[in-house]
Design an enzyme around this catalytic site. Structure first.
Site, mmCIF file in Angstrom:
data_model
loop_
_atom_site.group_PDB
_atom_site.id
_atom_site.type_symbol
_atom_site.label_atom_id
_atom_site.label_comp_id
_atom_site.label_asym_id
_atom_site.label_seq_id
_atom_site.Cartn_x
_atom_site.Cartn_y
_atom_site.Cartn_z
ATOM 1 N N TYR A 1 0.852 -1.188 0.000
ATOM 2 C CA TYR A 1 0.000 0.000 0.000
ATOM 3 C C TYR A 1 0.888 1.238 0.000
ATOM 4 O O TYR A 1 1.778 1.380 0.840
ATOM 5 C CB TYR A 1 -0.923 0.036 1.221
ATOM 6 C CG TYR A 1 -1.909 1.175 1.131
ATOM 7 C CD1 TYR A 1 -3.150 0.986 0.529
ATOM 8 C CD2 TYR A 1 -1.593 2.447 1.594
ATOM 9 C CE1 TYR A 1 -4.043 2.038 0.399
ATOM 10 C CE2 TYR A 1 -2.474 3.505 1.465
ATOM 11 C CZ TYR A 1 -3.701 3.292 0.867
ATOM 12 O OH TYR A 1 -4.578 4.341 0.730
ATOM 13 N N GLU B 1 12.170 5.239 17.187
ATOM 14 C CA GLU B 1 12.219 4.715 15.818
ATOM 15 C C GLU B 1 13.608 4.957 15.224
ATOM 16 O O GLU B 1 14.229 4.057 14.659
ATOM 17 C CB GLU B 1 11.152 5.415 14.979
ATOM 18 C CG GLU B 1 11.159 5.019 13.513
ATOM 19 C CD GLU B 1 10.229 5.886 12.680
ATOM 20 O OE1 GLU B 1 9.948 5.489 11.532
ATOM 21 O OE2 GLU B 1 9.798 6.967 13.152
ATOM 22 N N HIS B 2 14.083 6.191 15.331
ATOM 23 C CA HIS B 2 15.422 6.568 14.855
ATOM 24 C C HIS B 2 16.225 7.090 16.041
ATOM 25 O O HIS B 2 15.745 7.955 16.775
ATOM 26 C CB HIS B 2 15.354 7.683 13.804
ATOM 27 C CG HIS B 2 14.439 7.403 12.667
ATOM 28 N ND1 HIS B 2 13.175 7.966 12.565
ATOM 29 C CD2 HIS B 2 14.585 6.618 11.574
ATOM 30 C CE1 HIS B 2 12.599 7.550 11.442
ATOM 31 N NE2 HIS B 2 13.425 6.724 10.830
ATOM 32 N N ASP C 1 16.941 7.260 5.433
ATOM 33 C CA ASP C 1 15.649 7.371 4.751
ATOM 34 C C ASP C 1 15.751 6.990 3.280
ATOM 35 O O ASP C 1 14.796 6.469 2.703
ATOM 36 C CB ASP C 1 15.126 8.812 4.834
ATOM 37 C CG ASP C 1 14.480 9.129 6.160
ATOM 38 O OD1 ASP C 1 14.148 8.189 6.901
ATOM 39 O OD2 ASP C 1 14.310 10.326 6.458
#
Length: 430
Positions: free
Chosen positions: A130, A327-328, A361
Site C-alpha cells: 500500500y 524509531e530513529h 531514509d
C-alpha cells in the site's frame, strides 16, 4: 513551547514517565465504517472499488481502468527528472545489496539418536504494497517495501496507490518499476486493503499486506489480519538525538526538523548534557523553521511534541534512550561506537555526526520502515524475513521411533489424548 526535562529536577522521573506515555495522535473511531467498506468490497468486488473511488478520490475507474498500464509507467519515466531517476537507482541498488545479506540459510542436521531435524525458508507467494497518495506518496517508501520482497524471492508484488482526481505521482511509478513491482492498481483507502486481502474481478488476492496509511487503512489492515498477514501498524515518525556540545548546533537542528516536517504529530527529541548547547540548538531550529516549505507542519510538530532532555552525563542517557525506544536514534557523541552495544531498544541507530538519519531514509541501504511509538522494545524494522516463512523438518527411521516413541506415548496419555498415543504405539506394536 518545547518540552524541557532536566534530570536534576526532583520530579524528573514522574515527568519522564508522563512524557513516555503521552499520545501524539488521536485514534479515530473508524472501525464501523471501515468494516462496511471491507465487507462490501468482499461481496461486490470491482463494483465497490469503482463506487468508492468516485466518492473518495473523484476518479472514474471505468474510464481510466483499475490497473496502471505499462504505457503510463513509460510516461512517468519520461516526466521524471533524469537525476532523480539515477538517485532512485542508487538507492535501489544499495537497498538490494544490504537486504541480500539478510537472506537466511536452510539448516538440516542429524542428532545423536540419528533423528534428522532442520528448517527451510520459502518466500511468500504474493504480497501487496500500500502506497499512500497525496503528500505522503514517497518513491523511497516504494523501494523500501518492495526491494526486500524482491530479494526474498516473492513471485508477485502488487502495489495499490490512490489517484486523487486521477493524479498519480510519476516518481512512485518509476520506483515501482525499478523495484520489480508486478502489478499496480490505482485504488486506495480501506477498499484497496480489502481488495488485496479478498480479491476482486481485477485484483487477485495476496498473502500479506505491507505499507503505511491513514486511520482507515490501519483499521482495514487490522480487520483483514488473519486472512492475510500484515507488517505493522505504524504511528507518526520520531527521532532521538543524543549529542554532545562538540556538535554543530545547526546540524543537529536540521536533523530534528527533518523529522518534524513529516507530520504535525512527528516527534523530535534532543538529549544532551550541556544546557548552553541545547539552547543553541533550539535557536538554530527557530532560524531554520522559516526556511522550510513545510514550515507549518514542522512548527506544529516541534511546538507540540518536540523535547529537550538534559542529563547529568551520557552514562545516564543510555537507560533513558532504551526506555524511549525511538524509531530513529542518532548518537553524536565523542565515542559513539561505545554507545551502540548498550542500546537495546531502537528501530535504527545512526552512529556519529556524519550519519544523519536522512541518509537512512533514502540511500544508506538499511530499511526505513521501522517500529514507532516505543514498539522497538519488542519489534524490528522491515527486512527480507518479513517476506519469508520458515518450515520445520523432521525425519525418523524405525530405530529413532523406537527410541523416542515410548516417551511420546507417555506424554500423550498424561494429556488424555489416546489417539495421539495410538499414532505412535501402532507403529511400535505396543
Amino acid at each position: 513551547m518545547v518540552t524541557t526535562l532536566r534530570q536534576t529536577d526532583p520530579d524528573f522521573e514522574q515527568k519522564f514517565a508522563a512524557f513516555l506515555s503521552g499520545k501524539r495522535e488521536v485514534s479515530e473511531d473508524v472501525d464501523r465504517a471501515v468494516r462496511e467498506i471491507v465487507d462490501r468490497v468482499r461481496r461486490e468486488g470491482d463494483s465497490a472499488l469503482l463506487d468508492y473511488s468516485r466518492r473518495f478520490d473523484r476518479i472514474d475507474l471505468e474510464k481510466t481502468g483499475i490497473a496502471v498500464t505499462e504505457a503510463e509507467i513509460d510516461a512517468a519515466f519520461d516526466a521524471a527528472p533524469a537525476s532523480t531517476v539515477e538517485a532512485l537507482k542508487l538507492a535501489r541498488d544499495r537497498i538490494e545489496k544490504h537486504h541480500a545479506r539478510q537472506l537466511p540459510k536452510d539448516d538440516r542436521y542429524t542428532d545423536a539418536l540419528g533423528v534428522e531435524l532442520g528448517s527451510r525458508w520459502t518466500a511468500i507467494e504474493a504480497v501487496g504494497l500500500y502506497v499512500p497518495g497525496g503528500t505522503a506518496s514517497y518513491p523511497s517508501s516504494v523501494l523500501m517495501n518492495a526491494m526486500p520482497a524482491k530479494v526474498a524471492g516473492v513471485d508477485r508484488i502488487v502495489m495499490v496507490v490512490p489517484a486523487p482526481d486521477g493524479n498519480l505521482n510519476p516518481l512512485v511509478l518509476v520506483a515501482a518499476r525499478l523495484a520489480g513491482v508486478s502489478e499496480i492498481y490505482r485504488v486506495g483507502g480501506a477498499q484497496a486493503i480489502a481488495a488485496l486481502a479478498y480479491g476482486t474481478e481485477t485484483i487477485r488476492p495476496v498473502a500479506k499486506i505491507v505499507g503505511p496509511g491513514n486511520a482507515y487503512v490501519a483499521a482495514a489492515k487490522r480487520i483483514v489480519f488473519g486472512t492475510v498477514g500484515i507488517d505493522m501498524i505504524a504511528g507518526p515518525s520520531e527521532v532521538l538525538i543524543v549529542a554532545d556540545k562538540d556538535n554543530n548546533p545547526d546540524w543537529i537542528a536540521a536533523d530534528l526538523l527533518a523529522q518534524a516536517e513529516h507530520d504535525m504529530a512527528a516527534q523530535s527529541i534532543l538529549m544532551t548534557n550541556d544546557e548552553a548547547f541545547a539552547h543553541a540548538v533550539e535557536e538554530a531550529v527557530e532560524r531554520q523553521l522559516h526556511t522550510l516549505a513545510r514550515t507549518e507542519t514542522a512548527s506544529a510538530s516541534w511546538r507540540d511534541f518536540g523535547a529537550v532532555i538534559l542529563v547529568k552525563d551520557f552514562e545516564d542517557a543510555i537507560p533513558l534512550a532504551n526506555r524511549i525506544a525511538a524509531e530513529h536514534l542518532e548518537i553524536a557523541v565523542a565515542d559513539a561506537e561505545a554507545f551502540v552495544p548498550r542500546i537495546r531498544n531502537a528501530g535504527s541507530i545512526f552512529i556519529g555526526g556524519y550519519t544523519p538519519e536522512v541518509i537512512g531514509d533514502y540511500v544508506g541501504g538499511c530499511n526505513h520502515v521501522l517500529p514507532t511509538a516505543r514498539s522497538a522494545r519488542f519489534s524490528s524494522g522491515l527486512s527480507v524475513l518479513d517476506y519469508m516463512k520458515r518450515t520445520s523438518l523432521l525425519k525418523l527411521g524405525s530405530e529413532q521411533l523406537r527410541a523416542l516413541g515410548p516417551a511420546a506415548i507417555e506424554i500423550a496419555r498424561a494429556e488424555g489424548l489416546d489417539a495421539h498415543a495410538q499414532s505412535v504405539a501402532i507403529r511400535l506394536n505396543l
